[in-house]
Enzyme design. Structure first.
Site, short mmCIF file in Angstrom:
data_model
loop_
_atom_site.label_atom_id
_atom_site.label_comp_id
_atom_site.label_asym_id
_atom_site.label_seq_id
_atom_site.Cartn_x
_atom_site.Cartn_y
_atom_site.Cartn_z
CG ASN A 42 -0.41 -0.23 2.52
OD1 ASN A 42 0.62 -0.89 2.65
ND2 ASN A 42 -1.05 0.30 3.54
CD GLU A 44 -1.43 4.72 4.66
OE1 GLU A 44 -0.94 5.57 5.44
OE2 GLU A 44 -2.13 3.75 5.04
CE1 TYR A 48 -4.13 11.74 5.78
CE2 TYR A 48 -6.21 11.41 6.91
CZ TYR A 48 -4.88 11.81 6.93
OH TYR A 48 -4.33 12.26 8.10
CD GLU A 55 -5.37 -5.96 -1.17
OE1 GLU A 55 -4.82 -4.84 -1.09
OE2 GLU A 55 -6.07 -6.43 -0.26
CB CYS A 86 -10.84 -2.49 0.42
SG CYS A 86 -10.27 -1.86 -1.16
N1 THU Z 1 -5.22 -1.50 2.60
C1 THU Z 1 -4.64 -2.34 1.68
O1 THU Z 1 -3.54 -2.09 1.20
N2 THU Z 1 -5.32 -3.45 1.33
C2 THU Z 1 -6.50 -3.84 1.87
O2 THU Z 1 -7.02 -4.88 1.51
C3 THU Z 1 -7.16 -3.02 2.89
C4 THU Z 1 -6.51 -1.72 3.19
C5 THU Z 1 -4.47 -0.33 3.03
C6 THU Z 1 -5.02 1.00 2.60
C7 THU Z 1 -4.45 1.92 3.66
O3 THU Z 1 -3.15 2.32 3.28
C8 THU Z 1 -4.34 1.04 4.89
O4 THU Z 1 -4.44 -0.28 4.45
C9 THU Z 1 -5.39 1.31 5.94
O5 THU Z 1 -6.66 1.25 5.41
#
Ligand code: THU
Length: 130
Positions: A42, A44, A48, A55, A86
Protein backbone atom coordinates in the site's frame (compact mmCIF):
# COMPACT_ATOMS: atom_id res chain seq x y z
CA UNK A 1 4.26 -22.57 -6.52
CA UNK A 2 3.81 -23.29 -2.87
CA UNK A 3 1.18 -21.08 -1.22
CA UNK A 4 3.33 -20.55 1.86
CA UNK A 5 6.01 -19.18 -0.47
CA UNK A 6 3.51 -16.82 -2.15
CA UNK A 7 2.47 -15.56 1.30
CA UNK A 8 6.16 -14.98 2.07
CA UNK A 9 6.40 -12.75 -1.02
CA UNK A 10 3.38 -10.80 0.24
CA UNK A 11 4.97 -10.45 3.67
CA UNK A 12 8.20 -9.15 2.13
CA UNK A 13 6.19 -6.64 0.07
CA UNK A 14 4.37 -5.42 3.20
CA UNK A 15 7.74 -4.31 4.61
CA UNK A 16 8.00 -1.79 1.76
CA UNK A 17 4.58 -0.26 2.46
CA UNK A 18 4.40 3.52 2.69
CA UNK A 19 1.81 3.86 5.43
CA UNK A 20 2.77 6.81 7.67
CA UNK A 21 -0.88 7.77 8.28
CA UNK A 22 -2.59 4.49 9.11
CA UNK A 23 0.56 2.62 10.17
CA UNK A 24 -1.18 -0.40 8.64
CA UNK A 25 1.20 -2.14 6.29
CA UNK A 26 -0.13 -4.50 3.64
CA UNK A 27 1.63 -6.58 1.01
CA UNK A 28 0.20 -8.54 -1.89
CA UNK A 29 1.73 -11.13 -4.20
CA UNK A 30 -0.02 -12.14 -7.39
CA UNK A 31 0.75 -15.45 -9.13
CA UNK A 32 0.07 -15.30 -12.86
CA UNK A 33 -0.86 -18.14 -15.22
CA UNK A 34 2.73 -17.93 -16.56
CA UNK A 35 3.97 -18.53 -12.99
CA UNK A 36 5.35 -15.04 -12.56
CA UNK A 37 4.90 -13.18 -9.30
CA UNK A 38 4.08 -9.50 -9.01
CA UNK A 39 4.18 -7.98 -5.57
CA UNK A 40 2.80 -4.71 -4.27
CA UNK A 41 2.38 -2.72 -1.07
CA UNK A 42 0.00 0.00 0.00
CA UNK A 43 1.11 3.53 -0.82
CA UNK A 44 -0.57 6.27 1.19
CA UNK A 45 -0.74 9.98 0.53
CA UNK A 46 -1.19 13.12 2.59
CA UNK A 47 -4.33 13.62 0.50
CA UNK A 48 -5.77 10.46 2.04
CA UNK A 49 -8.12 9.52 -0.82
CA UNK A 50 -5.17 9.08 -3.17
CA UNK A 51 -3.97 6.07 -1.20
CA UNK A 52 -3.74 2.84 -3.17
CA UNK A 53 -4.00 -0.63 -1.67
CA UNK A 54 -1.35 -3.32 -1.99
CA UNK A 55 -3.64 -5.57 -4.06
CA UNK A 56 -4.19 -2.95 -6.75
CA UNK A 57 -0.50 -2.06 -6.91
CA UNK A 58 0.26 -5.76 -7.55
CA UNK A 59 -2.41 -6.21 -10.20
CA UNK A 60 -1.56 -2.96 -12.01
CA UNK A 61 2.09 -3.96 -12.08
CA UNK A 62 1.18 -7.34 -13.60
CA UNK A 63 -1.21 -5.91 -16.20
CA UNK A 64 1.27 -3.24 -17.21
CA UNK A 65 3.82 -6.00 -17.83
CA UNK A 66 1.41 -7.80 -20.18
CA UNK A 67 -0.16 -10.37 -17.83
CA UNK A 68 -3.93 -10.69 -17.53
CA UNK A 69 -4.47 -14.23 -16.26
CA UNK A 70 -4.05 -14.92 -12.59
CA UNK A 71 -4.11 -18.05 -10.46
CA UNK A 72 -3.77 -16.74 -6.94
CA UNK A 73 -3.24 -13.69 -4.80
CA UNK A 74 -1.72 -13.63 -1.31
CA UNK A 75 -2.45 -10.67 0.94
CA UNK A 76 -0.38 -10.16 4.08
CA UNK A 77 -1.27 -7.54 6.66
CA UNK A 78 1.07 -6.56 9.41
CA UNK A 79 -1.40 -7.48 12.12
CA UNK A 80 -1.94 -10.64 14.11
CA UNK A 81 -4.87 -11.71 12.01
CA UNK A 82 -5.43 -11.52 8.27
CA UNK A 83 -7.52 -8.79 6.65
CA UNK A 84 -9.87 -9.06 3.72
CA UNK A 85 -9.27 -7.09 0.51
CA UNK A 86 -11.37 -3.92 0.35
CA UNK A 87 -14.36 -3.69 -1.97
CA UNK A 88 -12.56 -1.56 -4.55
CA UNK A 89 -9.77 -4.15 -4.84
CA UNK A 90 -12.27 -7.01 -5.12
CA UNK A 91 -13.93 -5.26 -8.07
CA UNK A 92 -10.55 -4.75 -9.76
CA UNK A 93 -9.44 -8.35 -9.12
CA UNK A 94 -12.60 -9.98 -10.46
CA UNK A 95 -12.32 -7.97 -13.68
CA UNK A 96 -9.63 -10.48 -14.71
CA UNK A 97 -11.54 -13.65 -13.97
CA UNK A 98 -13.70 -15.26 -11.35
CA UNK A 99 -11.38 -18.21 -10.60
CA UNK A 100 -8.62 -16.53 -8.66
CA UNK A 101 -7.88 -17.95 -5.20
CA UNK A 102 -7.24 -15.27 -2.58
CA UNK A 103 -5.08 -16.20 0.42
CA UNK A 104 -5.27 -13.84 3.38
CA UNK A 105 -2.56 -14.01 6.04
CA UNK A 106 -1.26 -12.17 9.08
CA UNK A 107 1.55 -12.51 11.61
CA UNK A 108 -0.08 -15.42 13.43
CA UNK A 109 0.85 -17.67 10.50
CA UNK A 110 -2.76 -18.75 10.01
CA UNK A 111 -4.31 -17.99 6.67
CA UNK A 112 -7.73 -18.10 5.07
CA UNK A 113 -8.46 -18.88 1.44
CA UNK A 114 -11.47 -17.78 -0.57
CA UNK A 115 -12.30 -17.61 -4.23
CA UNK A 116 -12.64 -14.08 -5.63
CA UNK A 117 -16.25 -14.78 -6.63
CA UNK A 118 -17.06 -15.69 -3.01
CA UNK A 119 -15.48 -12.43 -1.89
CA UNK A 120 -17.28 -10.46 -4.58
CA UNK A 121 -20.80 -11.80 -5.13
CA UNK A 122 -23.25 -9.77 -7.20
CA UNK A 123 -20.39 -8.07 -9.00
CA UNK A 124 -21.07 -4.91 -10.98
CA UNK A 125 -21.19 -5.51 -14.74
CA UNK A 126 -22.32 -3.23 -17.51
CA UNK A 127 -25.75 -4.33 -18.67
CA UNK A 128 -24.53 -5.58 -22.06
CA UNK A 129 -22.03 -7.93 -20.35
CA UNK A 130 -24.67 -9.77 -18.34
N1 THU B 1 -5.22 -1.50 2.60
C1 THU B 1 -4.64 -2.34 1.68
O1 THU B 1 -3.54 -2.09 1.20
N2 THU B 1 -5.32 -3.45 1.33
C2 THU B 1 -6.50 -3.84 1.87
O2 THU B 1 -7.02 -4.88 1.51
C3 THU B 1 -7.16 -3.02 2.89
C4 THU B 1 -6.51 -1.72 3.19
C5 THU B 1 -4.47 -0.33 3.03
C6 THU B 1 -5.02 1.00 2.60
C7 THU B 1 -4.45 1.92 3.66
O3 THU B 1 -3.15 2.32 3.28
C8 THU B 1 -4.34 1.04 4.89
O4 THU B 1 -4.44 -0.28 4.45
C9 THU B 1 -5.39 1.31 5.94
O5 THU B 1 -6.66 1.25 5.41
Amino acid sequence: MDIVELIKYAEEASKKAYAPYSLFKVGAALLTSRDNIYAGCNVENTSYGLTICAERVAIFKAVSEGEQEFKALAVFSDSIDYCFPCGACRQVLIEFGSDMQVYMAGRSGKYKVMNISELMPCVFMRKEEI
